[in-house]
Design an enzyme around this catalytic site. Structure first.
Site, PDB file in Angstrom:
ATOM      1  N   GLY A 180       8.161   7.334   6.617  1.00 48.13           N
ATOM      2  CA  GLY A 180       7.686   6.760   7.976  1.00 48.13           C
ATOM      3  C   GLY A 180       8.794   6.020   8.960  1.00 48.13           C
ATOM      4  N   GLU A 184      13.180   0.274   6.155  1.00 49.55           N
ATOM      5  CA  GLU A 184      11.803   0.069   6.043  1.00 49.55           C
ATOM      6  C   GLU A 184      11.359   0.586   6.929  1.00 49.55           C
ATOM      7  OE1 GLU A 184       9.643   2.595   4.495  1.00 49.55           O
ATOM      8  OE2 GLU A 184       8.886   1.112   2.924  1.00 49.55           O
ATOM      9  N   ASP A 185      10.089   1.456   7.492  1.00 54.28           N
ATOM     10  CA  ASP A 185       8.797   1.417   8.460  1.00 54.28           C
ATOM     11  C   ASP A 185       7.973  -0.135   8.099  1.00 54.28           C
ATOM     12  OD1 ASP A 185       8.040   1.874   6.699  1.00 54.28           O
ATOM     13  OD2 ASP A 185       6.894   3.840   7.186  1.00 54.28           O
ATOM     14  N   ASP A 212       4.517  -3.727   2.967  1.00 49.13           N
ATOM     15  CA  ASP A 212       3.109  -4.373   3.125  1.00 49.13           C
ATOM     16  C   ASP A 212       3.407  -5.600   1.801  1.00 49.13           C
ATOM     17  OD1 ASP A 212       0.454  -4.108   3.387  1.00 49.13           O
ATOM     18  OD2 ASP A 212       0.166  -2.436   2.254  1.00 49.13           O
ATOM     19  N   LYS A 219       3.602  -7.291   7.290  1.00 45.19           N
ATOM     20  CA  LYS A 219       2.477  -8.157   7.115  1.00 45.19           C
ATOM     21  C   LYS A 219       2.698  -8.713   5.423  1.00 45.19           C
ATOM     22  CE  LYS A 219       0.341  -3.486   7.265  1.00 45.19           C
ATOM     23  NZ  LYS A 219      -1.079  -2.925   6.648  1.00 45.19           N
ATOM     24  N   PHE A 226      -3.985  -1.676   8.911  1.00 44.25           N
ATOM     25  CA  PHE A 226      -3.960  -0.254   8.971  1.00 44.25           C
ATOM     26  C   PHE A 226      -3.069  -0.010  10.192  1.00 44.25           C
ATOM     27  CE2 PHE A 226      -2.605   3.726   7.624  1.00 44.25           C
ATOM     28  CZ  PHE A 226      -1.971   3.346   6.266  1.00 44.25           C
ATOM     29  N   VAL A 227      -1.374   0.232  10.470  1.00 41.75           N
ATOM     30  CA  VAL A 227      -1.352   0.941  11.592  1.00 41.75           C
ATOM     31  C   VAL A 227      -0.506   2.390  11.400  1.00 41.75           C
ATOM     32  CG1 VAL A 227      -0.596  -1.519  12.434  1.00 41.75           C
ATOM     33  CG2 VAL A 227       1.094  -0.753  10.705  1.00 41.75           C
ATOM     34  N   ASP A 237       2.141   7.305   9.276  1.00 44.31           N
ATOM     35  CA  ASP A 237       1.716   8.319   8.973  1.00 44.31           C
ATOM     36  C   ASP A 237      -0.754   8.340   8.251  1.00 44.31           C
ATOM     37  OD1 ASP A 237       2.372   8.314   6.425  1.00 44.31           O
ATOM     38  OD2 ASP A 237       1.362  10.207   6.272  1.00 44.31           O
ATOM     39  N   ARG A 268       2.069  10.294  12.854  1.00 45.19           N
ATOM     40  CA  ARG A 268       3.093   9.436  12.913  1.00 45.19           C
ATOM     41  C   ARG A 268       4.178   9.782  14.088  1.00 45.19           C
ATOM     42  NH1 ARG A 268       5.324   9.161   7.885  1.00 45.19           N
ATOM     43  NH2 ARG A 268       4.661  11.276   6.576  1.00 45.19           N
TER      44      ARG A 268
HETATM   45  P1  IMP Z   1       4.528  -2.060   0.197  1.00 44.09           P
HETATM   46  O1  IMP Z   1       5.263  -0.895  -1.082  1.00 44.09           O
HETATM   47  O2  IMP Z   1       3.196  -2.190  -0.201  1.00 44.09           O
HETATM   48  O3  IMP Z   1       5.539  -2.349   0.770  1.00 44.09           O
HETATM   49  O4  IMP Z   1       4.626  -0.100   1.025  1.00 44.09           O
HETATM   50  C1  IMP Z   1       5.326   0.580   1.940  1.00 44.09           C
HETATM   51  C2  IMP Z   1       5.187   1.401   2.535  1.00 44.09           C
HETATM   52  O5  IMP Z   1       3.691   1.702   2.083  1.00 44.09           O
HETATM   53  C3  IMP Z   1       5.223   1.525   4.020  1.00 44.09           C
HETATM   54  O6  IMP Z   1       6.679   2.128   2.902  1.00 44.09           O
HETATM   55  C4  IMP Z   1       4.339   1.875   4.503  1.00 44.09           C
HETATM   56  O7  IMP Z   1       4.768   4.198   3.569  1.00 44.09           O
HETATM   57  C5  IMP Z   1       2.991   2.128   3.171  1.00 44.09           C
HETATM   58  N1  IMP Z   1       2.514   1.677   4.530  1.00 44.09           N
HETATM   59  C6  IMP Z   1       1.666   0.268   4.431  1.00 44.09           C
HETATM   60  N2  IMP Z   1       1.011  -0.411   5.550  1.00 44.09           N
HETATM   61  C7  IMP Z   1       1.282   0.534   6.508  1.00 44.09           C
HETATM   62  C8  IMP Z   1       0.596   0.675   7.681  1.00 44.09           C
HETATM   63  O8  IMP Z   1      -0.010  -0.079   7.784  1.00 44.09           O
HETATM   64  N3  IMP Z   1       0.510   2.078   8.337  1.00 44.09           N
HETATM   65  C9  IMP Z   1       0.933   2.576   7.220  1.00 44.09           C
HETATM   66  N4  IMP Z   1       1.845   3.111   6.101  1.00 44.09           N
HETATM   67  C10 IMP Z   1       1.776   1.699   5.289  1.00 44.09           C
END
Ligand code: IMP
Length: 191
Positions: A47, A102-103, A106, A134, A155-156, A162, A168
């Site tokens: 991502g 990082e993209d 979350d 977020k 959710f984006v 993706d 993507r």
């Molecule tokens: P975290 O570990 O919960 O912070 O999640 C990080 C990963 O979850 C990101 O690198 C994304 O791959 C995925 N992710 C979280 N939210 C989204 C979203 O809204 N769209 C797409 N991927 C997401």
């Protein structure tokens, strides 16, 4: 010939132009913060690759982009809670200042796990640049040094992000909507 766009008409949250403009600002701030010692760019695949490549173009020094993968999301929309480093376990970060790219942050679990992994592997420091965050979804308290945009709990997709491998390649960041996707799929099937 049909004038139907090749993708569902999801709502645009952040346009490609806004991404470019903001990433220019981030690159300037990163260059200023890192000074003489250029960071090692480590992108969370897949991502974060478009964002990391854009940063790479904008930062001085033609820095290579290294890749790590952390599995947390599988193919769905909810986090499993556990994060494992599956690619890039041995990047040679010892003694280097790492910039983890990082993209989207979350829950924060992925960045937290990767930072711990990279620091345990001997990185001198591990700063984080994320295109999106977020904050309302955070479970683990992580510091993001350079953040592009704070977004609500939606959710984006697009610009690398993706849903089970789909969307993507969209240039903008859009908000996923199952109804919009269904309508598009039916319209395509009816052609
Ligand atoms: P975290 O570990 O919960 O912070 O999640 C990080 C990963 O979850 C990101 O690198 C994304 O791959 C995925 N992710 C979280 N939210 C989204 C979203 O809204 N769209 C797409 N991927 C997401």
């Amino acid at each position: 010939m049909s004038s139907q766009p090749p993708f569902p008409a999801f709502r645009v949250l952040i346009s490609h132009d806004e991404i470019l403009r903001r990433t220019h600002e981030l690159a300037r701030a990163i260059a200023q913060a890192t000074g003489d010692e250029p960071p090692m760019l480590v992108a969370v695949i897949e991502g974060a690759l478009p964002f990391a490549r854009l940063l790479q173009r904008l930062l001085p020094g033609q820095l290579p982009v290294h890749e790590v993968r952390a599995s947390s999301y599988g193919s769905g929309k909810t986090s499993s809670g556990e994060v494992k480093v599956t690619v890039g376990r041995d990047l040679g970060v010892r003694g280097r200042h790492v910039l983890l790219v990082e993209d989207i942050v979350d829950t924060g679990r992925t960045v937290h796990a990767l930072q711990r992994h990279l620091l345990a592997a001997g990185a001198k420091s591990c700063r984080v640049a994320a295109l999106l965050s977020k904050p309302s979804r955070r479970v683990v308290d992580v510091a993001i040094d350079h953040v592009g945009f704070l977004i609500p709990d939606e959710f984006v997709l697009g610009f690398g992000m993706d849903l089970a491998g789909r969307y993507r390649e969209l240039p903008d960041v859009v908000v996923y909507d199952a109804d919009v996707e269904r309508a598009f799929t039916s319209a395509v099937a009816a052609r």
